[in-house]
Structures are given as C-alpha cells and as structure tokens.
Design a protein around this motif. Sequence first.
Motif, PDB file in Angstrom:
ATOM      1  N   VAL A   1       5.373  -7.265  -6.826  1.00 25.13           N
ATOM      2  CA  VAL A   1       4.816  -6.435  -5.758  1.00 25.13           C
ATOM      3  C   VAL A   1       4.797  -4.973  -6.181  1.00 25.13           C
ATOM      4  O   VAL A   1       3.814  -4.265  -5.939  1.00 25.13           O
ATOM      5  CB  VAL A   1       5.618  -6.626  -4.449  1.00 25.13           C
ATOM      6  CG1 VAL A   1       5.235  -5.582  -3.411  1.00 25.13           C
ATOM      7  CG2 VAL A   1       5.407  -8.024  -3.899  1.00 25.13           C
ATOM      8  N   ASP A   2       5.870  -4.512  -6.818  1.00 28.68           N
ATOM      9  CA  ASP A   2       5.897  -3.127  -7.303  1.00 28.68           C
ATOM     10  C   ASP A   2       4.770  -2.856  -8.294  1.00 28.68           C
ATOM     11  O   ASP A   2       4.121  -1.804  -8.248  1.00 28.68           O
ATOM     12  CB  ASP A   2       7.249  -2.819  -7.958  1.00 28.68           C
ATOM     13  CG  ASP A   2       8.380  -2.721  -6.945  1.00 28.68           C
ATOM     14  OD1 ASP A   2       8.090  -2.536  -5.739  1.00 28.68           O
ATOM     15  OD2 ASP A   2       9.544  -2.838  -7.359  1.00 28.68           O
TER      16      ASP A   2
ATOM     17  N   THR B   1      -3.081   1.137   0.440  1.00 31.60           N
ATOM     18  CA  THR B   1      -2.215  -0.029   0.554  1.00 31.60           C
ATOM     19  C   THR B   1      -1.649  -0.209   1.959  1.00 31.60           C
ATOM     20  O   THR B   1      -0.828  -1.080   2.173  1.00 31.60           O
ATOM     21  CB  THR B   1      -1.047   0.072  -0.451  1.00 31.60           C
ATOM     22  OG1 THR B   1      -0.330   1.281  -0.193  1.00 31.60           O
ATOM     23  CG2 THR B   1      -1.547   0.029  -1.863  1.00 31.60           C
TER      24      THR B   1
END
Length: 64
Positions: free
Chosen positions: A49-50, A63
Amino acid sequence: MFKVVAIGVTGAILAVTIRQHKPELAALVSITTGLVILAMVLNEALGLVDKLVALAERFSIDTE
C-alpha cells in the motif's frame, strides 16, 4: 512467501503432534500460528500500500 509456508507447515505439524497428549495446547499452537501468519501477511500488504501511494503521488493522482 516461503516463510509463511514454513511457519504454517511447522505449526500444523507441531499442533498435530501435541494434539495426542494435550488438545487444548494444540488449539493454542494453531491459533498462534495463524496470528503470526496474519501479522506477516499484513506487514507485506502495508508495504504494498505504501508503494502504491508513493506511485500515485508521483503521477499526481488524488488518493483521497
């Protein structure tokens, strides 16, 4: 991925071996093994995810 499989197999073998003498301890080993595997998978997922967020920021994608 190999670590997850190794921990799963080791935990399963240990639980089956212990179940003959102490079934309640075997259940605890199974639950603990599952939690360790879950923690490892979540750690990898958070890293992914990062990386996706960094990639989105690089291409100026909102985002939120």
